[in-house]
Design a protein around this motif. Structure first.
Motif, PDB file in Angstrom:
ATOM      1  N   ASP A 180       2.672  -0.792  -3.070  1.00  0.00           N
ATOM      2  CA  ASP A 180       3.445  -0.484  -1.867  1.00  0.00           C
ATOM      3  C   ASP A 180       2.532  -0.049  -0.716  1.00  0.00           C
ATOM      4  N   ILE A 181       1.477   0.692  -1.039  1.00  0.00           N
ATOM      5  CA  ILE A 181       0.518   1.118  -0.016  1.00  0.00           C
ATOM      6  C   ILE A 181      -0.211  -0.104   0.553  1.00  0.00           C
ATOM      7  N   ARG A 182      -0.593  -1.007  -0.330  1.00  0.00           N
ATOM      8  CA  ARG A 182      -1.293  -2.213   0.106  1.00  0.00           C
ATOM      9  C   ARG A 182      -0.402  -3.045   1.032  1.00  0.00           C
ATOM     10  N   GLU A 235      -1.322   4.915   9.269  1.00  0.00           N
ATOM     11  CA  GLU A 235      -0.881   6.284   8.985  1.00  0.00           C
ATOM     12  C   GLU A 235       0.628   6.423   9.177  1.00  0.00           C
ATOM     13  N   THR A 270       2.546   4.425   6.198  1.00  0.00           N
ATOM     14  CA  THR A 270       2.390   5.051   4.879  1.00  0.00           C
ATOM     15  C   THR A 270       2.864   6.501   4.876  1.00  0.00           C
ATOM     16  N   LYS A 273       0.288   8.991   3.861  1.00  0.00           N
ATOM     17  CA  LYS A 273      -0.348   8.874   2.542  1.00  0.00           C
ATOM     18  C   LYS A 273      -1.744   8.278   2.658  1.00  0.00           C
ATOM     19  N   VAL A 274      -1.995   7.599   3.777  1.00  0.00           N
ATOM     20  CA  VAL A 274      -3.314   7.057   4.062  1.00  0.00           C
ATOM     21  C   VAL A 274      -3.830   7.671   5.353  1.00  0.00           C
ATOM     22  N   PRO A 311      -4.400  12.679   1.117  1.00  0.00           N
ATOM     23  CA  PRO A 311      -4.244  11.259   1.454  1.00  0.00           C
ATOM     24  C   PRO A 311      -5.365  10.388   0.894  1.00  0.00           C
ATOM     25  N   LEU A 363      -5.453   0.022  -4.951  1.00  0.00           N
ATOM     26  CA  LEU A 363      -4.390   0.719  -4.232  1.00  0.00           C
ATOM     27  C   LEU A 363      -3.026   0.417  -4.857  1.00  0.00           C
ATOM     28  N   GLN A 423       2.016  -1.929   2.953  1.00  0.00           N
ATOM     29  CA  GLN A 423       2.148  -1.218   4.226  1.00  0.00           C
ATOM     30  C   GLN A 423       0.887  -1.376   5.078  1.00  0.00           C
ATOM     31  N   LEU A 424      -0.273  -1.353   4.419  1.00  0.00           N
ATOM     32  CA  LEU A 424      -1.527  -1.527   5.145  1.00  0.00           C
ATOM     33  C   LEU A 424      -1.672  -2.960   5.657  1.00  0.00           C
TER      34      LEU A 424
END
Length: 335
Positions: free
Chosen positions: A252-254, A53, A56, A59-60, A26, A249, A256-257
């Motif tokens: 998509d991760i950004r 968590e 993602t 993934k994070v 992760p 990042l 989601q965060l």
């Protein structure tokens, strides 16, 4: 200390931000803060971990380090800028010493009459403009988190401005807070949050200002005979992330965060008022601290005594910003 932080950066560099395809590899976000887990900030940080968590799909991974277990007040912003940690939630006061003095406007006494006025600032264009100032320091501002309104504590009953004369008060590193206590005839002493209890216990300082939740969770009420309900100032936090890390990042991760942060912010801010109310009741039940309530006349005297601070720090914070802040809240410090 800088060498220790740089060593931490070297270790952190071994953890790549690259593609995160599996939960066993992760992206790690180290989130350091200086208060207890059972405070509004502590709970919001834990909520962000949970949601980040979840959204993602693992993934994070967010590692939360509360109560100055990783870095103290004076160390954490440098650690973030160097990449030793990825996320912090420092109080507004912390940004003045690194050159972003505009955030010290939040420290002005009686500038925020209530939470509704605060929201107009933090959720509006003025709040967004302030966050943008962080870019130049290698940070991205993500959110504003509440702690609440500050009260005064000491081993002497504080009901009039003259009661502060000659007393040593712990403050965060803020020129505005220095000016506030000097206006009252007190002696401000900058000190890390984690050191306050012992300083009060041993008499290194005579008093301090803080929210009820911080006073209770740090057990300051056990070493202070009096707490005066002043609501004279506000403690809030700006959630910041290392800009290089954030920009690197995957989009998509950004996203989601960001979603996790928004929900954690709503959760934490809704908890803040309740936490402070509960902490006040808990302090009362211990019987160790006498709670002092000011009369309207005493409150007005305190406001008048601290008004010179506005003029004293106008060149530092910026008079146009102070005016814009007061216009946004729709009220002046004396009403």
């Amino acid at each position: 200390m800088r060498k220790l932080i740089l060593a931490a950066v070297s270790i952190a560099a071994l953890v790549s931000v690259g593609p995160a395809n599996a939960a066993d590899n992760p992206i790690v976000i180290k989130f350091s803060h200086v208060v207890a887990s059972d405070t509004p900030k502590g709970k919001a940080a834990d909520k962000f971990k949970e949601l980040a968590e979840k959204y993602t799909d693992g993934k994070v991974k967010v590692e939360v380090y509360p109560n100055s277990t990783l870095y103290k007040d004076k160390e954490e912003l440098e650690a973030l800028q160097l990449g030793a940690v990825q996320m912090l939630a420092p109080s507004n006061s912390k940004f003045g010493p690194i050159g972003i003095r505009e955030f010290e406007v939040f420290d002005l006494p009686y500038i925020l009459p209530d939470l509704k006025s605060l929201r107009k600032v933090t959720d509006g264009p003025l709040g967004a403009k302030l966050l943008k100032l962080l870019d130049s320091k290698g940070m991205t501002g993500l959110a504003y988190w509440d702690n609440g309104f500050k009260q005064m504590t000491a081993n002497k009953k504080l009901v009039a401005p003259s009661d502060y004369k000659g007393l040593k008060f712990r403050i965060q590193s803020s020129k505005v807070l220095e000016a506030q206590f000097r206006a009252l005839g007190a002696i401000p002493q900058v000190m890390a949050f984690s050191d306050v209890y012992q300083a009060l216990q041993t008499g290194v300082v005579d008093g301090q200002e803080n929210t009820w939740s911080n006073i209770y969770t740090q057990k300051m009420h056990e070493v202070q005979k009096y707490a005066t309900v002043t609501n004279h100032g506000y403690i809030g936090y700006v959630v910041v992330v290392n800009k290089k890390f954030w920009d690197g990042l995957p989009a998509d991760i950004r996203d989601q965060l960001s979603k996790a942060m928004k929900e954690a912010t709503d959760y934490g801010n809704s908890q803040s008022a309740k936490e402070n109310d509960d902490a006040l009741e808990a302090i009362k039940k211990t019987g160790k601290t006498e709670i002092v309530t000011l009369t309207p006349e005493q409150d007005e005297a305190m406001r008048k005594a601290t008004m010179p601070v506005y003029k004293d720090v106008a060149s530092r914070v910026g008079q146009p910003l102070i005016d814009e802040f007061l216009k946004e809240t729709g009220r002046g410090p004396m009403n």
